[in-house]
Write an enzyme that holds these catalytic residues in place. Structure first.
Site, PDB file in Angstrom:
ATOM      1  N   GLY A  33      -3.103  45.108  -6.235  1.00 33.24           N
ATOM      2  CA  GLY A  33      -2.207  43.969  -6.185  1.00 33.24           C
ATOM      3  C   GLY A  33      -2.784  42.681  -5.097  1.00 33.24           C
ATOM      4  O   GLY A  33      -3.837  42.740  -5.075  1.00 33.24           O
ATOM      5  N   ALA A  34      -2.002  41.939  -4.763  1.00 33.25           N
ATOM      6  CA  ALA A  34      -2.471  40.641  -3.938  1.00 33.25           C
ATOM      7  C   ALA A  34      -3.576  39.985  -5.220  1.00 33.25           C
ATOM      8  O   ALA A  34      -4.772  39.631  -4.858  1.00 33.25           O
ATOM      9  CB  ALA A  34      -3.251  40.985  -2.609  1.00 33.25           C
ATOM     10  N   LEU A  35      -2.764  39.630  -6.151  1.00 31.51           N
ATOM     11  CA  LEU A  35      -3.644  39.193  -7.301  1.00 31.51           C
ATOM     12  C   LEU A  35      -4.193  37.801  -7.227  1.00 31.51           C
ATOM     13  O   LEU A  35      -3.521  37.186  -6.494  1.00 31.51           O
ATOM     14  CB  LEU A  35      -2.715  39.403  -8.515  1.00 31.51           C
ATOM     15  CG  LEU A  35      -1.840  40.575  -8.842  1.00 31.51           C
ATOM     16  CD1 LEU A  35      -1.194  40.859 -10.234  1.00 31.51           C
ATOM     17  CD2 LEU A  35      -3.029  41.644  -9.097  1.00 31.51           C
ATOM     18  N   HIS A  39      -8.333  39.140 -10.866  1.00 33.40           N
ATOM     19  CA  HIS A  39      -7.451  39.866 -11.738  1.00 33.40           C
ATOM     20  C   HIS A  39      -6.965  39.541 -12.890  1.00 33.40           C
ATOM     21  O   HIS A  39      -6.997  40.003 -13.910  1.00 33.40           O
ATOM     22  CB  HIS A  39      -6.061  40.377 -10.834  1.00 33.40           C
ATOM     23  CG  HIS A  39      -6.518  41.031  -9.386  1.00 33.40           C
ATOM     24  ND1 HIS A  39      -6.316  40.571  -8.218  1.00 33.40           N
ATOM     25  CD2 HIS A  39      -7.041  42.331  -9.128  1.00 33.40           C
ATOM     26  CE1 HIS A  39      -6.757  41.121  -7.170  1.00 33.40           C
ATOM     27  NE2 HIS A  39      -7.192  42.331  -7.736  1.00 33.40           N
ATOM     28  N   ASP A 152     -16.778  44.790  -8.513  1.00 32.54           N
ATOM     29  CA  ASP A 152     -17.034  45.899  -7.972  1.00 32.54           C
ATOM     30  C   ASP A 152     -17.974  46.773  -8.986  1.00 32.54           C
ATOM     31  O   ASP A 152     -17.555  47.825  -9.690  1.00 32.54           O
ATOM     32  CB  ASP A 152     -15.372  46.706  -7.788  1.00 32.54           C
ATOM     33  CG  ASP A 152     -14.731  46.045  -7.000  1.00 32.54           C
ATOM     34  OD1 ASP A 152     -14.758  46.237  -5.755  1.00 32.54           O
ATOM     35  OD2 ASP A 152     -14.056  45.080  -7.272  1.00 32.54           O
TER      36      ASP A 152
HETATM   37  P1  AMP Z   1      -8.620  45.342  -6.638  1.00 30.17           P
HETATM   38  O1  AMP Z   1      -7.179  45.032  -6.682  1.00 30.17           O
HETATM   39  O2  AMP Z   1      -9.627  44.830  -5.689  1.00 30.17           O
HETATM   40  O3  AMP Z   1      -8.919  47.083  -6.595  1.00 30.17           O
HETATM   41  O4  AMP Z   1      -9.348  45.011  -8.002  1.00 30.17           O
HETATM   42  C1  AMP Z   1      -8.823  45.377  -9.197  1.00 30.17           C
HETATM   43  C2  AMP Z   1      -9.815  44.961 -10.516  1.00 30.17           C
HETATM   44  O5  AMP Z   1      -9.908  43.465 -10.470  1.00 30.17           O
HETATM   45  C3  AMP Z   1     -10.954  45.797 -10.185  1.00 30.17           C
HETATM   46  O6  AMP Z   1     -11.451  46.115 -11.477  1.00 30.17           O
HETATM   47  C4  AMP Z   1     -12.019  44.553  -9.684  1.00 30.17           C
HETATM   48  O7  AMP Z   1     -13.258  44.795  -9.877  1.00 30.17           O
HETATM   49  C5  AMP Z   1     -11.384  43.624 -10.324  1.00 30.17           C
HETATM   50  N1  AMP Z   1     -11.594  42.161  -9.552  1.00 30.17           N
HETATM   51  C6  AMP Z   1     -11.377  41.847  -8.335  1.00 30.17           C
HETATM   52  N2  AMP Z   1     -12.065  40.731  -7.946  1.00 30.17           N
HETATM   53  C7  AMP Z   1     -12.602  40.385  -9.117  1.00 30.17           C
HETATM   54  C8  AMP Z   1     -13.193  38.952  -9.369  1.00 30.17           C
HETATM   55  N3  AMP Z   1     -13.373  38.158  -8.408  1.00 30.17           N
HETATM   56  N4  AMP Z   1     -13.735  38.758 -10.423  1.00 30.17           N
HETATM   57  C9  AMP Z   1     -13.375  39.620 -11.533  1.00 30.17           C
HETATM   58  N5  AMP Z   1     -12.747  40.870 -11.450  1.00 30.17           N
HETATM   59  C10 AMP Z   1     -12.376  41.284  -9.992  1.00 30.17           C
END
Ligand code: AMP
Length: 280
Positions: A33-35, A39, A152
């Protein structure tokens, strides 16, 4: 159209079973979340490939080694759902922790090797938490395809290894890192940077880019990494957990530029820990 909000596993199972019977291709985008645009880029990729798209929003307690980090993790459910509605997502799956880890839950998925260094050594247990929840989300969503960010990088390698090792019937798609105009990799944690820290934060990516260019130009890797670390600290970061060149898939140490290599870094500014990585 507003996506269907599902919070319980049986309701999700019912929905995806119907889709599967109809021969539809299901894509899942796991998030906490906190999209942000990072995302949303994954969601757009899923929409382009799949008949049905599920976005999961679950701040997974098992992957937080630091309780304060879990506590402070931003939660913006209403805004998240509004953003996903604009992209035509079919289902947002937002379970409570007790639905994901009910009484008696006793299994942990642990991927050795690639989980060990870097984030693995700075955040003990983190990748076991990630692998366990991702395996569960694959089981719950029965997705054919799953979208992860290269942001990540190590997590992506852990998931690829797990899927290969456990013969999970899901195709993993790794999507490019989306950045702010000044180079800072988008992250939900960026919202916690104060104005001064936000202004300094792009120094991490800039130092990595300079180091990558220096290595390509022939500078020895240890010297380039030392210089990058010094630059990040000089720019106002409080700590550099690591900044290293590794082999891209196995994340083994490399002392020379071997293709394909990846530079990965984690650094702390104020009370926010940022990670980033680039191809070298
Ligand atoms: P998170 O909500 O941080 O767990 O991220 C969820 C998904 O979004 C994971 O697969 C992350 O690698 C991806 N993600 C987070 N930030 C970015 C970004 N800046 N660019 C591309 N994918 C992202």
């Amino acid at each position: 159209m507003r996506p269907e909000i599902i919070r319980h596993v049986p309701a999700l199972t019912q929905r995806v079973t119907g889709w599967r019977k109809g021969g539809q291709e299901i894509g899942v985008v796991p998030t906490m979340g906190a999209l942000h645009e990072g995302h949303l880029s994954l969601v757009r990729a899923a929409k382009a490939d799949c008949d049905r798209v599920i976005v999961t929003i679950f701040v997974n307690p098992k992957q937080f080694n630091n309780p304060a980090d879990l506590e402070k993790y931003p939660r913006t459910e209403a805004e998240d759902v509004a953003l996903l509605a604009s992209l035509g997502v079919d289902v947002v799956f937002m379970p409570l922790p007790a639905k994901v880890y009910p009484e008696g839950f006793a299994t942990s998925v642990s991927v050795s090797g690639v989980s060990g260094p870097l984030e693995g050594s700075h955040r003990p247990g983190h990748f076991d938490g990630v692998a366990t929840v991702v395996a569960k989300l694959f089981g719950m969503t029965q997705a054919h395809r799953a979208y992860f960010g290269q942001k990540d990088w190590q997590q992506l390698q852990v998931v690829l290894r797990m899927v290969a090792d456990l013969n999970m019937p899901v195709k993993i798609i790794g999507c490019e890192t989306i950045r702010e105009a000044d180079g800072l990799a988008m992250s939900s944690r960026n919202a916690r940077l104060d104005t001064a820290s936000r202004a300094k934060a792009p120094a991490l990516y800039n130092a990595m880019q300079r180091a990558a260019a220096a290595i390509r130009g022939g500078m020895p890797v240890p010297a380039a990494m030392k210089q990058a670390r010094a630059e990040v600290l000089a720019a106002g970061f409080d700590e550099v957990d690591y900044i290293e060149l590794r082999s891209a898939a196995l994340l083994e140490r490399v002392s020379d530029l071997e293709a394909p290599a990846r530079m990965l870094a984690a650094a702390v500014i104020g009370d926010v820990r940022l990670i980033d990585n680039i191809a070298v």
